[in-house]
Write a protein that holds these residues in place. Structure first.
Motif, PDB file in Angstrom:
ATOM      1  N   ASP A   1    -121.363 -66.573 -39.035  1.00 58.41           N
ATOM      2  CA  ASP A   1    -122.148 -67.537 -39.815  1.00 58.41           C
ATOM      3  C   ASP A   1    -121.340 -68.821 -39.990  1.00 58.41           C
ATOM      4  N   VAL A   2    -120.919 -69.386 -38.872  1.00 62.18           N
ATOM      5  CA  VAL A   2    -120.101 -70.601 -38.900  1.00 62.18           C
ATOM      6  C   VAL A   2    -120.918 -71.757 -39.487  1.00 62.18           C
ATOM      7  N   PRO A   3    -120.330 -72.556 -40.375  1.00 63.48           N
ATOM      8  CA  PRO A   3    -121.084 -73.668 -40.973  1.00 63.48           C
ATOM      9  C   PRO A   3    -121.631 -74.617 -39.906  1.00 63.48           C
ATOM     10  N   PRO A   4    -122.880 -75.068 -40.043  1.00 62.72           N
ATOM     11  CA  PRO A   4    -123.439 -76.032 -39.094  1.00 62.72           C
ATOM     12  C   PRO A   4    -122.536 -77.267 -38.986  1.00 62.72           C
ATOM     13  N   GLY A   5    -122.393 -77.759 -37.769  1.00 62.65           N
ATOM     14  CA  GLY A   5    -121.571 -78.949 -37.544  1.00 62.65           C
ATOM     15  C   GLY A   5    -120.277 -78.665 -36.827  1.00 62.65           C
ATOM     16  N   VAL A   6    -119.828 -77.397 -36.811  1.00 63.38           N
ATOM     17  CA  VAL A   6    -118.617 -77.041 -36.067  1.00 63.38           C
ATOM     18  C   VAL A   6    -119.020 -76.765 -34.624  1.00 63.38           C
ATOM     19  N   LEU A   7    -118.505 -77.569 -33.698  1.00 61.42           N
ATOM     20  CA  LEU A   7    -118.807 -77.376 -32.288  1.00 61.42           C
ATOM     21  C   LEU A   7    -117.725 -76.575 -31.579  1.00 61.42           C
ATOM     22  N   ARG A   8    -116.491 -76.721 -32.030  1.00 63.31           N
ATOM     23  CA  ARG A   8    -115.364 -76.054 -31.351  1.00 63.31           C
ATOM     24  C   ARG A   8    -114.272 -75.802 -32.364  1.00 63.31           C
ATOM     25  N   LEU A   9    -113.682 -74.615 -32.317  1.00 64.96           N
ATOM     26  CA  LEU A   9    -112.578 -74.287 -33.218  1.00 64.96           C
ATOM     27  C   LEU A   9    -111.617 -73.343 -32.517  1.00 64.96           C
ATOM     28  N   LYS A  10    -110.337 -73.552 -32.742  1.00 67.74           N
ATOM     29  CA  LYS A  10    -109.319 -72.686 -32.162  1.00 67.74           C
ATOM     30  C   LYS A  10    -108.132 -72.633 -33.104  1.00 67.74           C
ATOM     31  N   GLY A  11    -107.532 -71.467 -33.228  1.00 70.20           N
ATOM     32  CA  GLY A  11    -106.362 -71.372 -34.093  1.00 70.20           C
ATOM     33  C   GLY A  11    -105.593 -70.089 -33.904  1.00 70.20           C
ATOM     34  N   LEU A  12    -104.407 -70.054 -34.477  1.00 69.12           N
ATOM     35  CA  LEU A  12    -103.550 -68.874 -34.517  1.00 69.12           C
ATOM     36  C   LEU A  12    -103.253 -68.604 -35.987  1.00 69.12           C
ATOM     37  N   LEU A  13    -103.642 -67.426 -36.482  1.00 72.28           N
ATOM     38  CA  LEU A  13    -103.626 -67.158 -37.917  1.00 72.28           C
ATOM     39  C   LEU A  13    -102.978 -65.818 -38.228  1.00 72.28           C
ATOM     40  N   ARG A  14    -102.386 -65.720 -39.433  1.00 70.89           N
ATOM     41  CA  ARG A  14    -101.927 -64.427 -39.941  1.00 70.89           C
ATOM     42  C   ARG A  14    -103.154 -63.655 -40.425  1.00 70.89           C
ATOM     43  N   THR A  15    -103.305 -62.425 -39.925  1.00 76.84           N
ATOM     44  CA  THR A  15    -104.499 -61.660 -40.291  1.00 76.84           C
ATOM     45  C   THR A  15    -104.164 -60.301 -40.901  1.00 76.84           C
ATOM     46  N   GLY A  16    -102.889 -60.013 -41.168  1.00 77.72           N
ATOM     47  CA  GLY A  16    -102.541 -58.741 -41.785  1.00 77.72           C
ATOM     48  C   GLY A  16    -101.040 -58.546 -41.851  1.00 77.72           C
ATOM     49  N   ARG A  17    -100.635 -57.377 -42.388  1.00 77.16           N
ATOM     50  CA  ARG A  17     -99.229 -56.982 -42.463  1.00 77.16           C
ATOM     51  C   ARG A  17     -99.051 -55.647 -41.766  1.00 77.16           C
ATOM     52  N   GLY A  18     -98.000 -55.543 -40.981  1.00 76.52           N
ATOM     53  CA  GLY A  18     -97.707 -54.303 -40.295  1.00 76.52           C
ATOM     54  C   GLY A  18     -97.030 -53.284 -41.196  1.00 76.52           C
ATOM     55  N   ALA A  19     -96.778 -52.100 -40.633  1.00 75.00           N
ATOM     56  CA  ALA A  19     -96.174 -51.002 -41.401  1.00 75.00           C
ATOM     57  C   ALA A  19     -94.799 -51.364 -41.937  1.00 75.00           C
ATOM     58  N   GLN A  20     -94.098 -52.231 -41.233  1.00 72.00           N
ATOM     59  CA  GLN A  20     -92.760 -52.656 -41.653  1.00 72.00           C
ATOM     60  C   GLN A  20     -92.785 -53.966 -42.424  1.00 72.00           C
ATOM     61  N   GLY A  21     -93.999 -54.396 -42.798  1.00 72.47           N
ATOM     62  CA  GLY A  21     -94.115 -55.635 -43.558  1.00 72.47           C
ATOM     63  C   GLY A  21     -94.143 -56.889 -42.708  1.00 72.47           C
ATOM     64  N   GLU A  22     -94.169 -56.725 -41.380  1.00 71.30           N
ATOM     65  CA  GLU A  22     -94.176 -57.894 -40.506  1.00 71.30           C
ATOM     66  C   GLU A  22     -95.586 -58.493 -40.434  1.00 71.30           C
ATOM     67  N   ASP A  23     -95.646 -59.794 -40.178  1.00 71.90           N
ATOM     68  CA  ASP A  23     -96.940 -60.465 -40.047  1.00 71.90           C
ATOM     69  C   ASP A  23     -97.665 -59.988 -38.791  1.00 71.90           C
ATOM     70  N   GLU A  24     -98.976 -59.816 -38.912  1.00 76.59           N
ATOM     71  CA  GLU A  24     -99.833 -59.576 -37.757  1.00 76.59           C
ATOM     72  C   GLU A  24    -100.639 -60.848 -37.514  1.00 76.59           C
ATOM     73  N   TRP A  25    -100.757 -61.243 -36.246  1.00 75.83           N
ATOM     74  CA  TRP A  25    -101.362 -62.514 -35.885  1.00 75.83           C
ATOM     75  C   TRP A  25    -102.599 -62.301 -35.024  1.00 75.83           C
ATOM     76  N   SER A  26    -103.539 -63.240 -35.108  1.00 76.36           N
ATOM     77  CA  SER A  26    -104.734 -63.217 -34.262  1.00 76.36           C
ATOM     78  C   SER A  26    -105.075 -64.638 -33.832  1.00 76.36           C
ATOM     79  N   GLU A  27    -105.655 -64.737 -32.633  1.00 73.97           N
ATOM     80  CA  GLU A  27    -106.155 -66.021 -32.141  1.00 73.97           C
ATOM     81  C   GLU A  27    -107.658 -66.070 -32.376  1.00 73.97           C
ATOM     82  N   VAL A  28    -108.132 -67.123 -33.008  1.00 73.79           N
ATOM     83  CA  VAL A  28    -109.558 -67.298 -33.261  1.00 73.79           C
ATOM     84  C   VAL A  28    -110.083 -68.413 -32.358  1.00 73.79           C
ATOM     85  N   GLN A  29    -111.259 -68.192 -31.772  1.00 70.70           N
ATOM     86  CA  GLN A  29    -111.905 -69.166 -30.908  1.00 70.70           C
ATOM     87  C   GLN A  29    -113.370 -69.254 -31.296  1.00 70.70           C
TER      88      GLN A  29
END
Length: 328
Positions: free
Chosen positions: A258-286
């Motif tokens: 449900d992306v807000p109207p007006g966004v034509l293109r978006l890309k990013g690299l984001l923190r999306t969670g924590r691993g078992a050892q407390g390390e950051d988990e990352w995801s690429e969004v497009q």
């Protein structure tokens, strides 16, 4: 795991401006190594000063891009691109003027080495009115537009005000909710669907590696807007942020539906969670037009931060909604 190759499909009826768009993108590649698959080199008419060498069905360009003639087997042409010794940054396929771009996109989606960025369909503002009323053409035109993640109403400089209004009305009636922009001479920035760079803070992001959240036909299309970015011209503006917080993958997937109207293109690299050892988990969004993905990724190197960039039409990019979700 090897990073998947972003794929963009360009469709539109004969004369809508696909060839002009491809030539524009090839000239403006700016270090992006594209493989462009076309039906006919002759129609493409590549600028002579860009051609480095010609080998049968392949033309190598001086900027590292190549153009390959599809012939009778798109699958074989894609395999050749995928298996090339020096990997490309992006693949662009030009659909023939009477074909369904979505069927071509599905062929590309079947290859695990490829990631569909989006389908862009051009419409000739000066001709679509009578074409859409022709019983021999109407179904083809409608099918093309309905397959699009982004519709480009092109050649507005050649259309009367009445014809342009009729073209927009036809697009909106045929593919309601699909993002649509107007332009002349196929002036669509390459970053809109292919090769949008990450913010400088997150350059060098790692390879995608597994989990995918995909919702291919939903949606519509930090606190500063780059209103004068010459790469996007007067029609477009960008917004960026460097989120500090963890944004759960499930929340991003819901936002992509449900992306807000007006966004034509978006890309990013984001923190999306924590691993078992407390390390950051990352995801690429497009996100491109109506098409969004979220995939696990290796984190940035050298202490770089999370980051996200969005593109939209000038004065139509929903900056506050983007800030509320990504920048908090």
């Amino acid at each position: 795991m090897k990073k998947r190759l972003p794929l963009t499909v360009i469709g539109g009826f004969l004369g809508a401006g696909k060839t002009t768009l491809l030539n524009r993108w090839l000239r403006d590649a700016k270090g992006l190594r594209m493989a462009v698959l076309v039906n006919d080199f002759g129609a493409l008419n590549i600028d002579a000063d860009l051609i480095a060498a010609t080998h049968g069905d392949t033309v190598a360009l001086t900027n590292g891009c190549v153009c390959c003639q599809i012939g009778d087997d798109l699958g074989r042409a894609l395999v050749q691109v995928i298996e090339v010794a020096t990997p490309f940054d992006a693949v662009v396929i030009e659909a023939s003027g009477v074909s369904d771009p979505w069927r071509i996109a599905q062929i590309g989606m079947a290859a695990p080495e490829l990631s569909l960025e989006g389908v862009i369909v051009l419409v000739d503002a000066s001709a679509v009115g009578p074409q859409s009323r022709d019983p021999l053409l109407a179904d083809t035109l409608a099918r093309q537009v309905r397959s699009a993640d982004l519709v480009v109403v092109n050649k507005i400089d050649l259309a009367s005000g009445e014809a342009l209004s009729a073209a927009r009305a036809w697009v909106e009636a045929t593919a309601p909710g699909t993002p649509c922009i107007q332009t002349a001479q196929s002036t669509v920035p390459l970053a809109l669907l292919s090769g949008l760079p990450l913010p400088a803070a997150v350059q060098g992001a790692g390879h995608a590696c597994g989990h995918e959240c995909r919702d291919p036909h939903h949606g519509h299309g930090h606190d500063h807007s780059h209103d004068h970015d010459p790469d996007h011209g007067a029609l477009f503006q960008t917004w960026s942020a460097q989120p500090e917080a963890v944004i759960p993958a499930a929340a991003i997937c819901a936002w992509l539906r449900d992306v807000p109207p007006g966004v034509l293109r978006l890309k990013g690299l984001l923190r999306t969670g924590r691993g078992a050892q407390g390390e950051d988990e990352w995801s690429e969004v497009q996100f491109a037009g109506r098409h969004g993905t979220l995939r696990k990724a290796a984190g940035p190197t050298d202490g770089a931060r999370a980051g996200v960039v969005a593109i939209g039409l000038r004065h139509q990019l929903p900056e506050q909604a983007l800030k509320d979700f990504f920048a908090g």
